[in-house]
Design a protein around this motif. Structure first.
Motif, PDB file in Angstrom:
ATOM      1  N   ARG A  69      42.926  -1.148 -50.860  1.00 14.68           N
ATOM      2  CA  ARG A  69      43.844   0.284 -50.448  1.00 14.68           C
ATOM      3  C   ARG A  69      45.106  -0.358 -50.710  1.00 14.68           C
ATOM      4  NH1 ARG A  69      43.131  -0.790 -45.018  1.00 14.68           N
ATOM      5  NH2 ARG A  69      44.246  -2.940 -44.831  1.00 14.68           N
ATOM      6  N   GLY A  70      45.551  -1.614 -50.831  1.00 13.39           N
ATOM      7  CA  GLY A  70      45.925  -2.184 -52.068  1.00 13.39           C
ATOM      8  C   GLY A  70      46.013  -1.060 -52.994  1.00 13.39           C
ATOM      9  N   TYR A  71      45.198  -1.072 -53.929  1.00 11.83           N
ATOM     10  CA  TYR A  71      44.708  -1.388 -54.863  1.00 11.83           C
ATOM     11  C   TYR A  71      45.153   0.055 -55.373  1.00 11.83           C
ATOM     12  CZ  TYR A  71      42.973  -0.090 -59.882  1.00 11.83           C
ATOM     13  OH  TYR A  71      43.233  -0.246 -60.717  1.00 11.83           O
ATOM     14  N   ASP A  72      44.877   0.717 -54.848  1.00 14.53           N
ATOM     15  CA  ASP A  72      44.501   2.800 -54.255  1.00 14.53           C
ATOM     16  C   ASP A  72      45.759   2.487 -54.403  1.00 14.53           C
ATOM     17  OD1 ASP A  72      43.219   5.065 -53.680  1.00 14.53           O
ATOM     18  OD2 ASP A  72      44.508   4.842 -51.932  1.00 14.53           O
ATOM     19  N   ASP A  73      47.253   2.171 -53.102  1.00 18.78           N
ATOM     20  CA  ASP A  73      48.343   2.851 -52.544  1.00 18.78           C
ATOM     21  C   ASP A  73      48.817   2.193 -54.381  1.00 18.78           C
ATOM     22  OD1 ASP A  73      47.656   2.952 -50.464  1.00 18.78           O
ATOM     23  OD2 ASP A  73      48.611   1.166 -49.385  1.00 18.78           O
ATOM     24  N   LEU A  74      48.870   1.312 -55.022  1.00 18.44           N
ATOM     25  CA  LEU A  74      49.352   0.809 -56.119  1.00 18.44           C
ATOM     26  C   LEU A  74      49.159   1.474 -57.195  1.00 18.44           C
ATOM     27  CD1 LEU A  74      51.329  -0.375 -57.761  1.00 18.44           C
ATOM     28  CD2 LEU A  74      49.358  -2.681 -59.066  1.00 18.44           C
ATOM     29  N   THR A  75      47.842   2.160 -57.602  1.00 21.99           N
ATOM     30  CA  THR A  75      47.221   3.750 -58.585  1.00 21.99           C
ATOM     31  C   THR A  75      47.582   4.955 -58.295  1.00 21.99           C
ATOM     32  OG1 THR A  75      45.374   3.572 -57.513  1.00 21.99           O
ATOM     33  CG2 THR A  75      45.324   1.796 -59.313  1.00 21.99           C
ATOM     34  N   ASN A  76      48.429   5.146 -56.896  1.00 19.41           N
ATOM     35  CA  ASN A  76      48.552   5.885 -56.085  1.00 19.41           C
ATOM     36  C   ASN A  76      50.551   6.491 -56.787  1.00 19.41           C
ATOM     37  OD1 ASN A  76      46.781   8.315 -56.607  1.00 19.41           O
ATOM     38  ND2 ASN A  76      45.331   5.948 -55.465  1.00 19.41           N
ATOM     39  N   GLY A  77      51.241   5.362 -56.343  1.00 16.93           N
ATOM     40  CA  GLY A  77      52.305   5.255 -56.077  1.00 16.93           C
ATOM     41  C   GLY A  77      52.761   5.409 -54.768  1.00 16.93           C
ATOM     42  N   ARG A  78      51.406   4.311 -54.472  1.00 19.11           N
ATOM     43  CA  ARG A  78      52.394   4.460 -52.759  1.00 19.11           C
ATOM     44  C   ARG A  78      53.138   2.506 -52.578  1.00 19.11           C
ATOM     45  NH1 ARG A  78      47.185   7.046 -52.069  1.00 19.11           N
ATOM     46  NH2 ARG A  78      46.378   6.103 -51.427  1.00 19.11           N
ATOM     47  N   VAL A  79      53.906   2.611 -53.451  1.00 26.59           N
ATOM     48  CA  VAL A  79      54.518   0.689 -53.070  1.00 26.59           C
ATOM     49  C   VAL A  79      56.244   1.071 -53.752  1.00 26.59           C
ATOM     50  CG1 VAL A  79      52.504  -0.235 -54.561  1.00 26.59           C
ATOM     51  CG2 VAL A  79      54.083   1.000 -56.218  1.00 26.59           C
ATOM     52  N   ARG A  80      56.845   0.144 -53.021  1.00 27.16           N
ATOM     53  CA  ARG A  80      58.328   0.491 -53.246  1.00 27.16           C
ATOM     54  C   ARG A  80      58.832  -1.243 -53.350  1.00 27.16           C
ATOM     55  NH1 ARG A  80      59.026   1.852 -47.166  1.00 27.16           N
ATOM     56  NH2 ARG A  80      57.917   0.402 -46.439  1.00 27.16           N
ATOM     57  N   PRO A  81      59.818  -1.347 -53.920  1.00 28.82           N
ATOM     58  CA  PRO A  81      60.369  -2.329 -54.772  1.00 28.82           C
ATOM     59  C   PRO A  81      60.515  -3.379 -53.580  1.00 28.82           C
ATOM     60  CG  PRO A  81      61.982  -1.305 -56.028  1.00 28.82           C
ATOM     61  CD  PRO A  81      60.995  -0.247 -54.871  1.00 28.82           C
ATOM     62  N   TRP A  82      60.535  -5.155 -53.604  1.00 23.49           N
ATOM     63  CA  TRP A  82      60.033  -5.609 -52.477  1.00 23.49           C
ATOM     64  C   TRP A  82      61.742  -5.554 -51.873  1.00 23.49           C
ATOM     65  CZ3 TRP A  82      58.226  -8.802 -48.558  1.00 23.49           C
ATOM     66  CH2 TRP A  82      59.135  -9.902 -48.224  1.00 23.49           C
ATOM     67  N   LYS A  83      62.912  -5.573 -52.859  1.00 23.55           N
ATOM     68  CA  LYS A  83      64.633  -5.661 -52.527  1.00 23.55           C
ATOM     69  C   LYS A  83      63.919  -4.314 -51.339  1.00 23.55           C
ATOM     70  CE  LYS A  83      66.646  -8.338 -55.723  1.00 23.55           C
ATOM     71  NZ  LYS A  83      68.043  -8.415 -56.712  1.00 23.55           N
ATOM     72  N   GLN A  84      63.285  -3.065 -51.596  1.00 18.53           N
ATOM     73  CA  GLN A  84      63.725  -2.002 -51.229  1.00 18.53           C
ATOM     74  C   GLN A  84      63.276  -2.031 -49.329  1.00 18.53           C
ATOM     75  OE1 GLN A  84      62.480   1.551 -52.889  1.00 18.53           O
ATOM     76  NE2 GLN A  84      62.583   3.055 -50.645  1.00 18.53           N
ATOM     77  N   ALA A  85      62.151  -2.654 -49.919  1.00 21.05           N
ATOM     78  CA  ALA A  85      60.883  -2.771 -48.426  1.00 21.05           C
ATOM     79  C   ALA A  85      61.859  -3.638 -47.694  1.00 21.05           C
ATOM     80  CB  ALA A  85      59.344  -3.055 -48.811  1.00 21.05           C
ATOM     81  N   LYS A  86      61.842  -4.618 -47.113  1.00 23.73           N
ATOM     82  CA  LYS A  86      63.040  -6.076 -47.144  1.00 23.73           C
ATOM     83  C   LYS A  86      63.599  -5.558 -46.732  1.00 23.73           C
ATOM     84  CE  LYS A  86      64.371 -10.878 -47.195  1.00 23.73           C
ATOM     85  NZ  LYS A  86      64.931 -10.444 -45.578  1.00 23.73           N
ATOM     86  N   ALA A  87      65.036  -5.139 -46.898  1.00 21.62           N
ATOM     87  CA  ALA A  87      65.821  -4.303 -47.063  1.00 21.62           C
ATOM     88  C   ALA A  87      65.553  -3.345 -45.391  1.00 21.62           C
ATOM     89  CB  ALA A  87      66.649  -3.797 -47.665  1.00 21.62           C
ATOM     90  N   GLU A  88      64.548  -2.383 -45.462  1.00 20.30           N
ATOM     91  CA  GLU A  88      64.407  -1.551 -44.519  1.00 20.30           C
ATOM     92  C   GLU A  88      63.737  -2.010 -43.618  1.00 20.30           C
ATOM     93  OE1 GLU A  88      61.322   0.832 -46.477  1.00 20.30           O
ATOM     94  OE2 GLU A  88      63.124   2.184 -47.671  1.00 20.30           O
ATOM     95  N   ALA A  89      62.928  -2.938 -43.672  1.00 19.43           N
ATOM     96  CA  ALA A  89      62.426  -4.496 -42.501  1.00 19.43           C
ATOM     97  C   ALA A  89      63.372  -4.951 -41.723  1.00 19.43           C
ATOM     98  CB  ALA A  89      61.981  -5.347 -42.842  1.00 19.43           C
ATOM     99  N   ASP A  90      64.685  -5.138 -42.464  1.00 18.06           N
ATOM    100  CA  ASP A  90      65.854  -5.823 -41.932  1.00 18.06           C
ATOM    101  C   ASP A  90      66.669  -4.690 -40.947  1.00 18.06           C
ATOM    102  OD1 ASP A  90      65.017  -8.252 -43.245  1.00 18.06           O
ATOM    103  OD2 ASP A  90      66.866  -8.451 -44.681  1.00 18.06           O
ATOM    104  N   ARG A  91      66.124  -3.796 -41.063  1.00  8.02           N
ATOM    105  CA  ARG A  91      67.111  -2.562 -40.425  1.00  8.02           C
ATOM    106  C   ARG A  91      66.796  -2.061 -39.200  1.00  8.02           C
ATOM    107  NH1 ARG A  91      68.636  -0.437 -46.002  1.00  8.02           N
ATOM    108  NH2 ARG A  91      66.729   1.172 -45.376  1.00  8.02           N
ATOM    109  N   LYS A  92      65.197  -2.554 -39.363  1.00  9.98           N
ATOM    110  CA  LYS A  92      64.891  -1.884 -37.955  1.00  9.98           C
ATOM    111  C   LYS A  92      64.475  -3.264 -37.340  1.00  9.98           C
ATOM    112  CE  LYS A  92      61.349   1.213 -40.171  1.00  9.98           C
ATOM    113  NZ  LYS A  92      59.909   1.529 -41.113  1.00  9.98           N
ATOM    114  N   SER A  93      64.565  -4.213 -37.225  1.00  9.76           N
ATOM    115  CA  SER A  93      64.727  -5.554 -36.814  1.00  9.76           C
ATOM    116  C   SER A  93      65.588  -5.564 -35.844  1.00  9.76           C
ATOM    117  CB  SER A  93      64.455  -6.686 -37.670  1.00  9.76           C
ATOM    118  OG  SER A  93      64.675  -6.823 -38.299  1.00  9.76           O
TER     119      SER A  93
END
Length: 93
Positions: A69-93
């Protein structure tokens, strides 16, 4: 380490072999003409071993599906940079 006995012992002493399997929970390897022929083990120990192997296989299957599933996400562009994902997670908590 399994006990190794000639297969003729099973014919002569099946009760003793069964008792050994029950007591030790270890398999007994029976040989014919010096080569492994059969393995005898306690039914409860066999069930325990089968359940353990099934659990391991289920975990490995889950890991394999997760990696795919992770490989499929990677090959189909369903990923984002770590800093962006962390910032979004921080905003939700």
């Amino acid at each position: 380490m399994p006990v190794v006995k000639p297969i003729s012992d099973l014919q002569r002493n099946s009760g003793a072999i069964a008792e050994s399997c029950r007591k030790t929970k270890e398999p007994v390897c029976l040989t014919k003409n010096g080569s492994a022929s059969l393995v005898v083990m306690d039914a409860e120990a066999y069930g325990d071993q089968t359940r353990a192997l099934t659990t391991i296989q289920e975990r490995e299957d889950h890991i394999q599906r997760t990696i795919a599933r992770g490989y499929d996400d990677l090959t189909n562009g369903r990923v984002r940079p770590w800093k962006q994902a962390k910032a979004e997670a921080d905003r939700k908590s």
